[in-house]
Design a protein around this motif. Structure first.
Motif, mmCIF file in Angstrom:
data_model
loop_
_atom_site.group_PDB
_atom_site.id
_atom_site.type_symbol
_atom_site.label_atom_id
_atom_site.label_comp_id
_atom_site.label_asym_id
_atom_site.label_seq_id
_atom_site.Cartn_x
_atom_site.Cartn_y
_atom_site.Cartn_z
ATOM 1 N N THR A 387 0.784 -1.099 0.127
ATOM 2 C CA THR A 387 0.063 -0.001 0.075
ATOM 3 C C THR A 387 1.054 1.227 0.009
ATOM 4 O O THR A 387 1.722 1.428 0.946
ATOM 5 C CB THR A 387 -0.835 0.076 1.218
ATOM 6 O OG1 THR A 387 -1.809 -1.084 1.299
ATOM 7 C CG2 THR A 387 -1.875 1.181 1.130
ATOM 8 N N VAL A 388 0.604 2.122 -1.021
ATOM 9 C CA VAL A 388 1.656 3.106 -1.250
ATOM 10 C C VAL A 388 0.734 4.411 -0.974
ATOM 11 O O VAL A 388 -0.089 4.719 -1.643
ATOM 12 C CB VAL A 388 2.236 2.957 -2.664
ATOM 13 C CG1 VAL A 388 3.170 4.345 -2.927
ATOM 14 C CG2 VAL A 388 2.867 1.933 -3.227
ATOM 15 N N ALA A 389 1.451 5.179 -0.419
ATOM 16 C CA ALA A 389 0.952 6.489 0.191
ATOM 17 C C ALA A 389 2.037 7.732 -0.132
ATOM 18 O O ALA A 389 2.939 7.682 -1.053
ATOM 19 C CB ALA A 389 0.364 6.681 1.324
ATOM 20 N N GLU A 390 2.062 8.609 0.822
ATOM 21 C CA GLU A 390 3.016 9.607 0.734
ATOM 22 C C GLU A 390 4.558 9.254 0.843
ATOM 23 O O GLU A 390 5.530 9.862 0.368
ATOM 24 C CB GLU A 390 2.780 10.931 1.718
ATOM 25 C CG GLU A 390 1.496 11.578 1.403
ATOM 26 C CD GLU A 390 1.012 12.730 2.256
ATOM 27 O OE1 GLU A 390 2.072 12.894 3.085
ATOM 28 O OE2 GLU A 390 0.087 13.460 2.228
ATOM 29 N N SER A 391 4.686 8.209 1.871
ATOM 30 C CA SER A 391 6.072 7.624 1.918
ATOM 31 C C SER A 391 6.436 6.879 0.883
ATOM 32 O O SER A 391 5.663 6.125 0.269
ATOM 33 C CB SER A 391 5.890 7.173 3.352
ATOM 34 O OG SER A 391 5.696 8.099 4.459
ATOM 35 N N SER A 392 7.771 6.813 0.629
ATOM 36 C CA SER A 392 8.213 6.029 -0.318
ATOM 37 C C SER A 392 8.274 4.346 -0.054
ATOM 38 O O SER A 392 8.850 4.053 1.120
ATOM 39 C CB SER A 392 9.570 6.346 -0.748
ATOM 40 O OG SER A 392 10.111 5.493 -1.980
ATOM 41 N N VAL A 393 7.811 3.600 -0.996
ATOM 42 C CA VAL A 393 8.000 2.098 -0.602
ATOM 43 C C VAL A 393 8.580 1.458 -1.695
ATOM 44 O O VAL A 393 8.627 1.660 -2.894
ATOM 45 C CB VAL A 393 6.417 1.763 -0.675
ATOM 46 C CG1 VAL A 393 6.472 -0.062 -0.454
ATOM 47 C CG2 VAL A 393 5.551 2.291 0.668
#
Length: 631
Positions: A387-393
């Protein structure tokens, strides 16, 4: 040697001998055609067999014996496809009787006819194993593999299960490594023969037989029995074996003391890939023990012949230039029907090959399966959902290595389910509206007579209200507010060997829904023989993205790629902490910590962890946190 009587061994070494040949052809249709010595065209018949190549001793070989013969016969050649040919040698003994020695069973592969003769070329049952093999999940001991091959190819095994399991490595559990060169059952026999420390041939009864090199002579060949001979001035012997470990791409080298002989390179044997290091060492050392008996003088000799001799038989030579104290092994035989019997033993010179052999100890085990123009590929599929949001994954990570300086290409495709954030929209709606008003001065003049209109009814007493109106146009502006899906921006960051690639940042702008993210990046001037890592990080702005298991597929391909990336001893663990509040409303942004551990040994030298900068929102100034855990 085929078991014969002492009288036969005495008679076969006499200056003169009385013998003859007989044979029989049996077609697939059941027709039987016997033939005698007089039916064989003089000088046309031969039987050749070998267990090694033309240069050195080999293990696991599966050579087929060949029969060539020309007969005075009128047999229809079209009925001989796959026909069986049996040949026998008969020698007169001192008492006047004849002893028969079978020379083997062969299957016709080619039949040609001349005006009066029939030319046949046939091979033994070894060619039956030239059948496609697809048992890539086969697991078992050596006997299980041999039994499988024999049943699949309709050839009887000359050994019992107890005999095979009594051999070194006979009881070890073997499994076929997925990355292998096995195509036929004959290939399977080759690798099993290496594990058992011998070679395969078809016996005179048509059975699959495993033979090993030995030291006990079966007979002496004197100078009066030889028409010509050539002997080497060195002794071929082996004191080490080398086997390539496909997983680690290294050579595992095992030697005797003193290690002053030749090295047998087993190359990549798919049956020697699984198991612990100790198990592999046991297997290889057992092979070395079987190989250590090789102590032969290479020779090439034309003799009066002994059809009872077999491949692998050990001989001594005396008289002339021969050294009666040394032994030699038959690795090649050419028996002419009614003619000479040529025997040969191959081998390398340990003195001349020593430098190369010592070099092989260091570098020959490095996997050398890179062919000119061959494209190697490393693939990746994510095993967990993201699950990708504002933080880099990190969504893709591929380790790879190359055997030479080259350039490679990264390709990736990511299936993304995007949920764009809701945004508020506002606008001003402007326009004109028409408002009706009552018309002014539409009634009669007030006469002052005091007449009551009766509640606003019309003067005619009908009670209907007055209908005289006037339209007024008004320009208006109204504020309008609503919410709708926004646009989410996907930001991609490439990372090569833990260094961020600063010159290329792919980005995509999407609305809510399912999308495909296509990725590409070329890597030039790849340094050979080291492990490289290529990572892909993704972050979303203005929304979130869900990537399911298997949603990421990626590959790195190029010429000169190694079969697998070697581990360089680095273990990296990442930890991510969500935003949290401090005390009465202070908030710290999310931060990540990283633990690093590098070693090329089995002993832990140090351990450290570190936490990067953490920003506290109330002050807006990064605060350096001290490193802890040094030890």
């Amino acid at each position: 040697m085929y078991p014969v009587s002492d009288a036969f061994l005495q008679a076969v070494q006499e200056n003169t001998r009385n013998y003859y040949w007989t044979g029989q052809i049996t077609t697939k249709g059941g027709a039987v055609y016997p033939f005698v010595y007089e039916d064989i065209v003089k000088g046309s018949g031969y039987i050749t067999a070998q267990c090694c190549g033309n240069a050195e001793i080999e293990l696991g070989t599966v050579y087929a014996a060949e029969l060539g013969i020309t007969l005075f016969s009128q047999i229809d050649r079209y009925t001989l496809e796959g026909a069986e040919v049996r040949l026998s040698y008969h020698l007169r003994l001192a008492d006047g009787s004849f002893e028969e020695v079978p020379m083997g069973i062969f299957e016709v592969s080619e039949a040609n006819r001349t005006a009066h003769c029939l030319e046949l070329k046939a091979y033994d049952y070894m060619l039956r194993f030239e059948k496609s093999f697809n048992g890539f999940e086969t697991v078992g001991n050596a006997y299980a593999f041999l039994d499988l091959c024999c049943k699949a190819c309709a050839v009887e095994l000359a050994h019992s299960q107890a005999e095979i399991e009594a051999m070194p490595n006979g009881t070890e559990l073997l499994s076929i490594y997925p990355e292998n060169d096995i195509e036929t059952y004959r290939d399977v026999l080759y690798f099993v023969g290496q594990v058992l420390g011998g070679f395969f041939c078809i016996s005179r009864e048509g059975k699959l037989e495993l033979r090993k090199y030995g030291r006990s002579p079966v007979m002496e060949v004197k100078s009066k029995h030889r028409f010509s001979s050539s002997f080497s001035d060195f002794i071929t012997r082996y004191t080490a074996v080398s086997s390539t470990n496909l997983r680690t791409q290294t050579a595992e080298y095992y030697a005797l003391e003193p290690d002053d002989g030749l090295t047998m390179n087993l190359a990549v044997n798919p049956l020697l890939q699984f198991g612990l290091e100790e198990t592999r060492e046991t297997l290889c050392r057992n092979i070395l023990n079987d190989l250590a008996v090789v102590d032969y003088v290479p020779f090439d000799s034309s003799t009066i012949g002994n059809p009872a001799l077999d491949l692998g038989d050990v001989l001594t030579f005396s008289g002339g230039q021969a050294d009666g104290a040394q032994v030699a092994c038959i690795t090649s035989s050419n028996c002419k029907i009614g003619g000479k019997h040529t025997l040969k033993c191959v081998g390398k010179n340990p003195r001349l090959a020593q430098a190369k052999s010592k070099n092989d100890k260091n570098i020959s085990g490095l996997l050398n399966q890179i062919e000119a123009g061959k494209i190697g590929i490393h693939t990746f599929t994510n095993a967990s959902a993201y699950t990708v949001a504002e933080s880099s994954v990190q969504i893709i990570s591929i380790e790879f290595a190359a055997k030479e300086e080259t350039h490679v290409q990264f390709f990736g495709q990511v299936l993304v389910d995007v949920s764009a954030g809701q945004v508020s929209r506002s606008a001003t709606a402007s326009g004109s509206i028409v408002v009706p008003f009552p018309a002014s001065g539409g009634g009669e003049a007030d006469t002052g007579t005091g007449t009551d209109s009766g509640g606003g009814e019309t003067g005619d007493g009908s009670g209907e209200p007055g209908t005289d109106t006037e339209s007024v146009t008004v320009d208006v502006e109204l504020p309008v507010t609503w919410t709708e899906d926004g646009k989410a921006v996907a930001h991609v960051t490439y990372e090569f060997n833990d260094s961020e690639i600063l010159i290329h940042y792919p980005a995509e702008t999407w609305g809510s829904g399912k999308h495909i993210l296509s990725l590409y990046y070329p890597i030039d001037n790849l340094v050979p023989n080291i492990t490289n890592t290529f990572n892909v990080h993704l972050r979303m702005e203005g929304g979130t993205a869900a990537i399911s298991t298997g949603g990421c597929i990626a590959s790195i391909s190029g010429q000169g790629m190694a079969a697998g990336a070697a581990w360089d001893g680095t273990v990296t663990v990442e930890e991510y902490v969500q935003p949290f509040a401090v005390g009465g409303g202070l908030r710290a942004k999310a931060f990540s910590g990283e633990m690093g551990f590098e070693t090329m040994e089995l002993v832990k030298k140090f351990y450290s962890d570190s936490i990067g900068k953490a920003a506290i929102g109330a002050f807006g100034k990064p605060v350096e946190l001290p490193q802890e855990g040094e030890g």
